[in-house]
Design an enzyme around this catalytic site. Structure first.
Site, PDB file in Angstrom:
ATOM      1  N   HIS A 149       0.833  -1.217   0.000  1.00  0.00           N
ATOM      2  CA  HIS A 149       0.000   0.000   0.000  1.00  0.00           C
ATOM      3  C   HIS A 149       0.862   1.260   0.000  1.00  0.00           C
ATOM      4  O   HIS A 149       0.460   2.291  -0.547  1.00  0.00           O
ATOM      5  CB  HIS A 149      -0.904   0.019   1.226  1.00  0.00           C
ATOM      6  CG  HIS A 149      -2.123  -0.837   1.131  1.00  0.00           C
ATOM      7  ND1 HIS A 149      -3.297  -0.406   0.543  1.00  0.00           N
ATOM      8  CD2 HIS A 149      -2.357  -2.102   1.548  1.00  0.00           C
ATOM      9  CE1 HIS A 149      -4.206  -1.365   0.627  1.00  0.00           C
ATOM     10  NE2 HIS A 149      -3.667  -2.407   1.228  1.00  0.00           N
ATOM     11  N   ASP A 156      -7.659  -1.550  -1.080  1.00  0.00           N
ATOM     12  CA  ASP A 156      -8.579  -2.489  -0.440  1.00  0.00           C
ATOM     13  C   ASP A 156      -9.987  -2.014  -0.756  1.00  0.00           C
ATOM     14  O   ASP A 156     -10.330  -0.845  -0.490  1.00  0.00           O
ATOM     15  CB  ASP A 156      -8.386  -2.499   1.075  1.00  0.00           C
ATOM     16  CG  ASP A 156      -7.043  -3.074   1.501  1.00  0.00           C
ATOM     17  OD1 ASP A 156      -6.405  -3.773   0.691  1.00  0.00           O
ATOM     18  OD2 ASP A 156      -6.640  -2.823   2.658  1.00  0.00           O
ATOM     19  N   GLU A 238      -6.413 -12.285   0.725  1.00  0.00           N
ATOM     20  CA  GLU A 238      -7.360 -11.228   1.112  1.00  0.00           C
ATOM     21  C   GLU A 238      -8.252 -10.905  -0.082  1.00  0.00           C
ATOM     22  O   GLU A 238      -7.779 -10.322  -1.064  1.00  0.00           O
ATOM     23  CB  GLU A 238      -6.613  -9.969   1.564  1.00  0.00           C
ATOM     24  CG  GLU A 238      -5.768 -10.178   2.809  1.00  0.00           C
ATOM     25  CD  GLU A 238      -4.952  -8.947   3.204  1.00  0.00           C
ATOM     26  OE1 GLU A 238      -4.334  -8.987   4.288  1.00  0.00           O
ATOM     27  OE2 GLU A 238      -4.939  -7.960   2.438  1.00  0.00           O
ATOM     28  N   HIS A 241      -7.991  -7.159  -1.445  1.00  0.00           N
ATOM     29  CA  HIS A 241      -6.682  -6.536  -1.670  1.00  0.00           C
ATOM     30  C   HIS A 241      -6.236  -6.723  -3.126  1.00  0.00           C
ATOM     31  O   HIS A 241      -6.055  -7.849  -3.579  1.00  0.00           O
ATOM     32  CB  HIS A 241      -5.685  -7.198  -0.715  1.00  0.00           C
ATOM     33  CG  HIS A 241      -4.290  -6.680  -0.793  1.00  0.00           C
ATOM     34  ND1 HIS A 241      -3.663  -6.056   0.257  1.00  0.00           N
ATOM     35  CD2 HIS A 241      -3.355  -6.726  -1.784  1.00  0.00           C
ATOM     36  CE1 HIS A 241      -2.420  -5.747  -0.070  1.00  0.00           C
ATOM     37  NE2 HIS A 241      -2.207  -6.139  -1.322  1.00  0.00           N
TER      38      HIS A 241
END
Length: 266
Positions: A149, A156, A238, A241
């Site tokens: 990130h 996200d 995830e 993500h």
């Protein structure tokens, strides 16, 4: 009297010398700005819903995260443009994207690390990591000292069925429900049912976990397929993500704050 005056003059002279050689007070260091190539997502696509969780207390830490000054999604321009393309497709199908987190400053990652090392702080365990021993967060890969990130091309996000309903504010201290509980029991997020909530530290968050079936699996696949088509790559652990490839800054971890001023005019 003459002696007193001479003493006062000497003291005054000494004070002047001391003042002259004293260092000037340190000036506050200016905050770093985002380099060219970063933009506010809203300037590229104002229709994408933004629910920037880390500016609130509804996080696995139970507090606002360091470096998140304002609830604004900042991304590299190519990533923002790709989200705009995905949003146009989804709007035609009756959905909208909703972002939870975008660019993340290194100071926020450092905050995560400090929290993970404090094994006594388990205030939010009941929602975000109820089946995971906090001492294993590093070994199990839930927390790391660096995050993609911070390079600016990772986001996200989830899907919201239109017309979008707002998510009610989180009330610190309210009863916590595990993030993998049925949607009707979890914190009332406005998104479609993805099988778990956002930031759920559980293997059920793995995008293709075989236990996720039916509408939940279809929702995950719609999100993944739509974003893959515009250049994003999903993190298999995830469902929320995604990283846009190729990354504009593949080797740089930035630390400017999440603040509109960081990308003023962009």
């Amino acid at each position: 009297m003459r002696t007193v005056l001479r003493a006062l003059a000497t003291a005054a002279a000494t004070l002047l010398v001391a003042t002259a050689v004293s260092p000037a007070p340190a000036q506050a260091r200016p905050e770093p700005k985002a380099p060219e190539g970063f933009v506010a997502l809203r300037s590229v696509d104002p229709t994408i819903i933004q629910e920037m969780r880390y500016t609130t207390a509804h996080t696995f830490l139970g507090e606002r995260v360091d470096g998140y000054r304002q609830p604004v999604c900042i991304l590299t321009r190519p990533a923002a443009r790709a989200l705009h393309l995905a949003q146009k497709r989804l709007l035609r199908q009756g959905y909208s994207l909703k972002v939870y987190d975008c660019y993340r400053p290194q100071r926020a990652v450092d905050h995560f690390v400090r929290w993970a090392k404090d094994l006594d702080d388990q205030a939010m365990k009941g929602e975000f990591y109820s089946l995971v021993d906090k001492s294993r967060l590093f070994d199990d890969g839930y927390i790391a000292e660096k995050s993609g990130h911070s390079r600016g091309s990772t986001v996200d996000l989830t899907l919201v069925r239109l017309p979008a309903l707002p998510t009610r504010p989180y009330r610190p201290g309210e009863r916590l429900t595990p993030c993998f509980a049925p949607k009707s029991e979890r914190f009332p997020d406005s998104s479609v049912d993805m099988g778990t909530g956002y930031d759920c530290f559980d293997t059920l968050s793995h995008t293709d976990d075989p236990r996720i079936q039916g509408a939940q699996r279809a929702n995950r696949q719609l999100l993944k397929r739509t974003l893959t088509d515009v250049g994003f790559v999903n993190l298999p652990e995830e469902w929320w993500h995604f990283t846009h490839k190729p990354e504009l800054f593949p080797d740089t971890y930035f630390d400017f704050p999440v603040d509109r001023r960081s990308v003023a005019g962009r």
